[in-house]
Design an enzyme around this catalytic site. Structure first.
Site, PDB file in Angstrom:
ATOM      1  N   GLU A 267       0.836  -1.217   0.000  1.00  0.00           N
ATOM      2  CA  GLU A 267       0.000   0.000   0.000  1.00  0.00           C
ATOM      3  C   GLU A 267       0.866   1.260   0.000  1.00  0.00           C
ATOM      4  O   GLU A 267       0.490   2.268  -0.599  1.00  0.00           O
ATOM      5  CB  GLU A 267      -0.962  -0.002   1.195  1.00  0.00           C
ATOM      6  CG  GLU A 267      -1.944  -1.185   1.239  1.00  0.00           C
ATOM      7  CD  GLU A 267      -2.752  -1.427  -0.034  1.00  0.00           C
ATOM      8  OE1 GLU A 267      -3.016  -0.462  -0.771  1.00  0.00           O
ATOM      9  OE2 GLU A 267      -3.097  -2.599  -0.299  1.00  0.00           O
ATOM     10  N   HIS A 270       1.608   2.105  -3.503  1.00  0.00           N
ATOM     11  CA  HIS A 270       0.499   2.873  -4.102  1.00  0.00           C
ATOM     12  C   HIS A 270       0.559   4.328  -3.634  1.00  0.00           C
ATOM     13  O   HIS A 270       0.344   5.265  -4.399  1.00  0.00           O
ATOM     14  CB  HIS A 270      -0.850   2.294  -3.663  1.00  0.00           C
ATOM     15  CG  HIS A 270      -1.271   1.049  -4.384  1.00  0.00           C
ATOM     16  ND1 HIS A 270      -1.413   0.980  -5.753  1.00  0.00           N
ATOM     17  CD2 HIS A 270      -1.616  -0.189  -3.925  1.00  0.00           C
ATOM     18  CE1 HIS A 270      -1.822  -0.241  -6.107  1.00  0.00           C
ATOM     19  NE2 HIS A 270      -1.947  -0.974  -5.006  1.00  0.00           N
ATOM     20  N   GLU A 296      -0.723  -0.737  -9.848  1.00  0.00           N
ATOM     21  CA  GLU A 296      -0.350  -2.024  -9.275  1.00  0.00           C
ATOM     22  C   GLU A 296       1.140  -2.297  -9.506  1.00  0.00           C
ATOM     23  O   GLU A 296       1.782  -2.994  -8.717  1.00  0.00           O
ATOM     24  CB  GLU A 296      -1.235  -3.104  -9.915  1.00  0.00           C
ATOM     25  CG  GLU A 296      -1.524  -4.306  -9.060  1.00  0.00           C
ATOM     26  CD  GLU A 296      -2.070  -4.033  -7.663  1.00  0.00           C
ATOM     27  OE1 GLU A 296      -2.693  -2.974  -7.422  1.00  0.00           O
ATOM     28  OE2 GLU A 296      -1.852  -4.889  -6.795  1.00  0.00           O
TER      29      GLU A 296
HETATM   30 ZN    ZN Z   1      -2.673  -2.978  -4.961  1.00  0.00          ZN
END
Ligand code: ZN
Length: 501
Positions: A267, A270, A296
């Site tokens: 995360e 991201h 991703e």
């Molecule tokens: Zn992801």
């Protein structure tokens, strides 16, 4: 300065503000809101969603976009403004192509479908979901046909929704390489089931200490706590309001410390993307990562290519050992590295390891292709699902709960979404290979110096937000378009060495 663009801006600002409100509510529902809040809150969400739709899809915006798309007006626009007009034109065209009454009927169907899917999954009763799924497929194909260009395949319309420029031709090539190069590797790894010891990862690890370590990890890879927070939710995710407010969540389990550790790295990957978006575009329609696949790629690059490498843990493993002496005192860095890379075929996509994960996606991709291009009835899908699991992964579900009913995506009408997950890993491997040619990547990791890595990704990917698409970003950064060969060799080299094959 374009006067017409100035006229478009208030519409964009209003759409953005409503989107912020909806994002906040959705984040709150997944983290802090009490269990019984949703029924009443969803009424407010419904109202705000309607306003959000009308703020963008209206005659004023339609006229402005048309005028802004003329060659004459384009000359007055900056690079970013052109990208915004292009993106809005696409959204507008897609939404306007669907008759409002059909769109509404589909939304009602989806609202009903979710609990039907959930109950079918809980009861292992695919037959109770099949007619609803059939209906969702019917609508999805019809909507795709409204947006279909001449000579365009129906499933390509779906794919383009999630990853611009990635059609079946590219994906077929990608997956067929995976199939021929990696299916034999998966089978060989499965035969060496006990080659890697993992028991020490299922002892009890105090949750408070896990939380401390995860916070340290987020900061270590570059997450800025002045512009982001970590909350808790059932399934970890990242959401953002703008580049100064990026929120990630994590989930902690006592006897599975690697879950929270790799979730927070994922995360944070991201989050670095979202925190790195340029100030000038952050609160505009191109103010997020460019696509699901590129997003991703950033999370998986940090989680797998870096986070599951030996150099990454070299400077920080002793810190984890000091936190958990009882559990890790006798476990060497090398043993830890091997354990967090342990691979074995399994039935559930979200629990899959780095090596077997893309096959879960390939199976879904092949089935979606059959649905869109082959007119296969929903009732026949479980048998195809099971047969493909047996063929590629060597495991076969004994229930549909562990098989075709496991993911919610089809119940939400999200056909074409799955391939982005595998693309993300493959793009990450291409970026990883490229980074090794432009910087001493392993040395930086061994020194605990991750700043140059983040700076490079920011310079070539993050700051652009949605102003460039995935292929453009890859070409400009690495000099070549998407190339899955790097992913194949990365996985082959890594697992051949790990399992001594
Ligand atoms: Zn992801």
């Amino acid at each position: 300065m374009s006067e017409l663009y100035e006229m478009l801006k208030p519409h964009l600002d209003k759409t953005y503000a409503l989107n912020v409100a909806l994002t906040m509510l959705s984040f709150d529902n997944s983290t802090a809101a009490p269990k019984n809040a949703i029924e009443n809150t969803s009424k407010a969400i419904g109202l705000l969603s309607g306003e959000h739709y009308n703020a963008l899809i209206n005659e004023d915006v339609k006229r402005l976009l048309k005028e802004l798309s003329t060659e004459q007006e384009q000359a007055f626009l900056s690079f970013e403004e052109k990208a915004i007009v292009k993106k809005l034109n696409k959204e507008f065209k897609q939404t306007a192509a669907i008759p409002p009454e059909e769109f509404q009927a589909f939304q009602i169907l989806l609202a009903k479908a979710y609990p039907i899917w959930e109950s079918a999954k809980n009861k292992n009763d695919y037959a109770s979901f099949a007619p609803t799924l059939e209906e969702i497929i019917r609508y999805s194909k019809k909507f795709a046909s409204y947006n279909q260009e001449e000579d365009q395949k129906l499933y390509d319309v779906q794919l383009d929704d999630y990853e611009e420029g990635f059609n079946m031709e590219i994906l077929d090539g990608f997956f067929s390489k995976l199939r021929s190069a990696l299916v034999p590797l998966v089978h060989k790894v499965n035969e060496k089931e006990n080659a890697i010891q993992t028991e020490f990862l299922s002892q009890d690890y105090e949750i408070d200490k896990q939380k401390n370590f995860c916070r340290f990890l987020a900061e270590y890879i570059g997450f800025d706590f002045n512009r982001g927070v970590i909350a808790e939710s059932e399934h970890p995710f990242t959401t953002e309001l703008h580049n100064h407010d990026v929120r990630i969540t994590n989930h902690f389990q006592k006897s599975q410390p690697d879950f929270s550790i790799f979730s927070v790295i994922h995360e944070s990957g991201h989050a670095l993307y979202e925190q790195g978006i340029d100030d000038a575009i952050t609160m505009t329609p191109i103010g997020q990562g460019t696509s699901m696949g590129m997003h991703e790629s950033q999370s998986r690059f940090y989680e797998n290519n870096l986070g599951r490498s030996l150099p990454f843990w070299t400077p920080i493993y002793s810190r984890l050992q000091e936190l958990f002496p009882k559990q890790l005192e006798t476990v060497s860095l090398e043993q830890f590295y091997r354990a967090v890379n342990h691979a074995h075929s399994s039935l559930i996509r979200t629990e899959a390891d780095e090596l077997t994960y893309p096959f879960h996606i390939m199976i879904r991709y092949e089935i979606e292709k059959l649905i869109f291009e082959g007119n296969i009835p929903a009732s026949e899908l479980p048998a195809i699902w099971n047969q493909k699991y047996q063929e590629y992964l060597g495991v076969c579900p004994t229930t549909d709960t562990e098989g075709i009913l496991q993911d919610m995506h089809w119940a939400l009408g999200s056909f074409g979404y799955f391939p982005s997950y595998a693309l993300g890993s493959a793009i990450a491997a291409q970026i990883y290979h490229h980074l090794k040619t432009v910087m001493p990547l392993d040395t930086y990791l061994e020194e605990g110096n991750l700043k140059p890595i983040q700076a490079y990704l920011n310079e070539h990917i993050h700051r652009f937000g949605g102003a460039k698409n995935t292929q453009e970003l890859l070409k400009d950064m690495t000099g070549e378009p998407f190339n899955p060969d790097y992913y194949i060799s990365y996985l082959t080299d890594k697992y051949t060495a790990l399992y001594d094959l």
